[in-house]
Structures are given as structure tokens and as C-alpha cells.
Design an enzyme around this catalytic site. Structure first.
Site, PDB file in Angstrom:
ATOM      1  N   THR A  47       0.834  -1.204   0.000  1.00  0.00           N
ATOM      2  CA  THR A  47       0.000   0.000   0.000  1.00  0.00           C
ATOM      3  C   THR A  47       0.870   1.256   0.000  1.00  0.00           C
ATOM      4  O   THR A  47       0.662   2.183  -0.795  1.00  0.00           O
ATOM      5  CB  THR A  47      -0.933  -0.010   1.230  1.00  0.00           C
ATOM      6  OG1 THR A  47      -1.717  -1.208   1.170  1.00  0.00           O
ATOM      7  CG2 THR A  47      -1.848   1.190   1.253  1.00  0.00           C
TER       8      THR A  47
ATOM      9  N   CYS B 290     -21.657  -6.960  -6.885  1.00  0.00           N
ATOM     10  CA  CYS B 290     -22.775  -6.334  -6.185  1.00  0.00           C
ATOM     11  C   CYS B 290     -23.565  -5.458  -7.143  1.00  0.00           C
ATOM     12  O   CYS B 290     -23.051  -5.003  -8.148  1.00  0.00           O
ATOM     13  CB  CYS B 290     -22.266  -5.503  -5.024  1.00  0.00           C
ATOM     14  SG  CYS B 290     -21.040  -4.320  -5.508  1.00  0.00           S
TER      15      CYS B 290
END
Ligand code: PLP
Length: 376
Positions: free
Chosen positions: A71, A328
Site C-alpha cells: 500500500t 454487487c
């Protein structure tokens, strides 16, 4: 039985890595920036670790920097390569890790860049003609395309992408968090300006990662402090982590063939057994394509899994850790952006099973047995 099949999320530490780290946690406590003997001996261990990593990647030690993980590396490169080079266009794909996507979206929101997405098909394969068009239209661009995907395992052809970037004077960054330690990466042969890596994906410790930046493409640091990492990353070094990362990477490549054979055999076996049991199973992306995906990742959907959370819960109470994800309905915050980008039917449940060298065939049998009980 306790079965861990979530090795794309993180891997267990190899005991030999822990043994290598131990002296740097208990005895060799000097600060590598100190010039006295305690500091000097730790400094030389850190530099040996850097050389180990550099040799594996076939780059110069001065091009390797240690960070807190994938990250931080992705953020450093994305934010500072773009800013310091005055780049106003970035090109990426919709299936990058959030450490890349959200960093780019942040810059877009701030009005610093226009963000463009390479087209891809329903299996997550990038359309390189679309990449070429974007590169030709937006010169010079910053390109961030991962080596291997963490959810569906797809490999991208970073050799070809690098060539296209070279032809169009683009800066090419590749998130190699999932592939590093699993496949050969010779950066001297690739036109890649920077990469991100993370030790906990190859049986090293968490919270330590690496950043490669080509010597000709220097960028300013993200973290400014005491000038550590040759002014590329302020902050006292995570010495034990650095030693652990280098040891884990060394082991990963020394034992790569045996590990990869084991993973391939496990993946093959799992596909075979699952397909036998569930005739309508689908494998997402290229994850069942043994040549073009990470051996450790298998993403699957079984029609009829409409409540993914319940399935994961059910497996969990049986001692099985796998990862879930679903395509989704747009607008909801849950679900997988990767599966969404593949245009899987909304609310299609998916499981990501990810293996490591420590998994066994018996564990796979147990997982499939419990999965069948939960679904059928
Ligand atoms: N990039 C990819 C592809 C990943 O899979 C991950 C971790 O899941 C990261 C980046 C983030 O790495 P880290 O956990 O070291 O910050």
C-alpha cells in the site's frame, strides 16, 4: 480440522524466516543510522538484505527501497511520480487493488489527473489495443497495471505492456505484490519503471514491503523525515522486517520450482474435485487457466450461492478460512469491484480459495466436503 485457504490475503510466516529475524529483534538492536558499532553492524545487515533483493530482481541495490508494504509503495509511486513529472493522465484497469485504484481516484478527485481505464473482457483479460489507443492519445501518461490479480489470479503481459509504454514515453508502474516470490521477475528485461512488493504474500512478515524505482526515474519521497533509505523513505528502518523480507524472498526463489509444482498440483486437484461435485460451477477470470493465472488463486462461483456471507460463516464454523466476494448491484458499498468489472450477474456469490506450500490434499478434501454440505 483447521484449514487456512486464504493465502492471497496473507501467508503464514516460514519458521526459517522467523529464525533469521530473531537476532534483529533480541540482540542486534542498533539503529542502522547510528555510526557506532551497534548501528554499523545492523546497517550492514540491511544492506546485505537489499543486495539479496536486488540480485533476485536483477537490478542495482540503489534501486531498491524498503517500505511498510504494498500500500505504501503504490501510494508513494502513484502520488509522487505523477506530481514530480507533471503528468496529467493516468491509465489503469478496473481490477487493480484498492491501493492503486483509490490512490489514482484521489488524484482524479483533486483535479490533478484524468483517469482512463483499459478495456477488458469478461474474464479480466486486458485489451492491449485499447491500451495502445489510450497511450497514443494521452502522452505522456502514467500507467499502473498489476502483474497478477489478487482475486482472480490473472497474469498481465507486463513485457508487452512495457513495450507499449516505451513506444509512447509512458511511466510504467506495476503492482507485483501477488506475483513477487511466485514467478521469476527479471526487471533488467522489462520496461518497468517501478514495482511494489510485500513480504507477507510470500511467507515473510507483515508490515514490510519493497519499492523498486529505476535509477533514471527518481521521484521524491512520500514520507519525509531523517533521510533514511537514501532520502527515499523517512523513518527508522523496520530492521527485523527487512531481514525477514530478504530471507523469505531468498527461500521463495530457491524453492520456487518445488513450491510451484505443489501449488499447481493442489489447484488442479481442487478444480477436478469441485467440477466433479458441482456440475454447474464457474471459475472466475482466468483462475482455472493454469498457464495464465497464479497457481495459488482459484476464484469460483456456484449458481445457488445467493447468501455468500452465510456460506463463509458456515465454512468458518467448520474451521475453514477462505475469502468471499460478490458482484454487487451498483451503488452498494459491499462486494468485489473485481467481480463487478467482469460483469458477473449481480449478487453472484464467489469464493476465492488460495493455496500455499503448507496446504495438503487432505485439507482440500475437507474443504470440498464441507462446501458440499453447506450448498447441496
Ligand atoms: N496490491 C495487491 C495486488 C495486493 O493483493 C495487496 C494486499 O492484499 C496490496 C497491494 C497491499 O499490500 P500490503 O498489504 O502490503 O499493504
Amino acid at each position: 480440522m483447521i484449514v487456512y485457504l486464504d493465502n492471497a490475503a496473507t501467508t503464514p510466516l516460514d519458521e526459517r524466516v522467523f529464525e533469521a529475524m530473531k537476532p534483529y529483534l533480541l540482540q542486534n538492536h542498533g539503529n542502522p543510522s547510528s555510526i557506532h558499532q551497534h548501528g554499523r553492524m545492523v546497517r550492514s545487515a540491511v544492506e546485505r538484505a537489499r543486495k539479496t533483493v536486488a540480485d533476485i530482481l536483477n537490478v542495482a541495490p540503489a534501486e531498491v527501497f524498503f517500505t511498510s508494504g504494498g500500500t505504501e509503495t503504490n501510494n508513494t509511486i502513484i502520488k509522487n511520480a505523477i506530481k514530480s513529472r507533471g503528468i496529467t493522465h493516468a491509465i489503469t484497469s478496473k481490477i487493480e487493488h484498492h491501493a492503486v485504484l483509490h490512490a489514482l481516484e484521489y488524484l482524479q478527485k483533486e483535479g490533478k489527473i484524468a483517469l482512463h481505464f483499459v478495456e477488458m473482457d469478461g474474464r479480466g483479460r486486458l485489451d492491449l489495443v485499447s491500451l495502445q489507443k489510450l497511450l497514443q492519445t494521452h502522452r505522456p501518461a502514467f500507467v499502473s497495471l498489476m502483474h497478477a490479480n489478487n482475486e482472480i489470479g490473472n497474469y498481465n503481459d507486463v513485457q508487452l505492456i512495457g513495450e507499449l509504454c516505451r513506444e509512447n514515453q509512458a511511466f510504467f508502474h506495476s503492482d507485483m505484490v501477488q506475483s513477487l516470490g511466485h514467478t521469476d521477475i527479471d526487471l533488467s528485461k522489462l520496461n518497468i519503471h517501478s514495482i511494489a512488493g510485500s513480504a507477507h504474500k510470500f511467507h515473510g512478515p507483515k508490515g514490510i514491503g519493497l519499492m523498486y524505482i529505476n535509477a533514471e526515474m527518481r521521484i521524491p519521497p512520500l514520507l519525509i523525515g531523517g533521510g533514511q533509505e537514501r532520502n527515499m523513505r523517512g523513518g527508522t528502518e523496520n530492521v527485523a522486517g527487512i531481514i525477514g523480507l530478504a530471507k523469505a524472498l531468498e527461500l521463495a526463489y530457491a524453492e520456487k520450482e518445488a513450491n510451484q509444482n505443489h501449488l499447481l498440483q493442489l489447484k488442479n486437484y481442487t478444480i477436478h474435485k469441485l467440477s466433479e461435485k458441482f456440475s454447474d460451477i464457474c471459475y472466475n477470470g482466468l483462475s482455472a487457466d493454469l498457464e495464465n493465472s497464479l497457481h495459488k488463486v482459484l476464484s469460483l462461483s456456484i449458481p445457488g450461492i445467493d447468501d455468500n456471507d452465510m456460506l463463509l460463516f458456515n465454512l468458518d464454523i467448520n474451521g475453514i478460512s477462505v475469502s468471499g466476494g460478490s458482484a454487487c448491484a451498483s451503488g452498494t458499498s459491499i462486494g468485489s469491484h473485481v467481480l463487478d468489472a467482469l460483469h458477473l450477474p449481480p449478487n453472484t456469490g464467489a469464493l476465492r480459495v488460495s493455496f500455499s506450500k503448507f496446504n495438503t490434499q487432505e485439507e482440500i478434501d475437507y474443504f470440498i466436503e464441507k462446501l458440499a454440505v453447506a450448498i447441496l
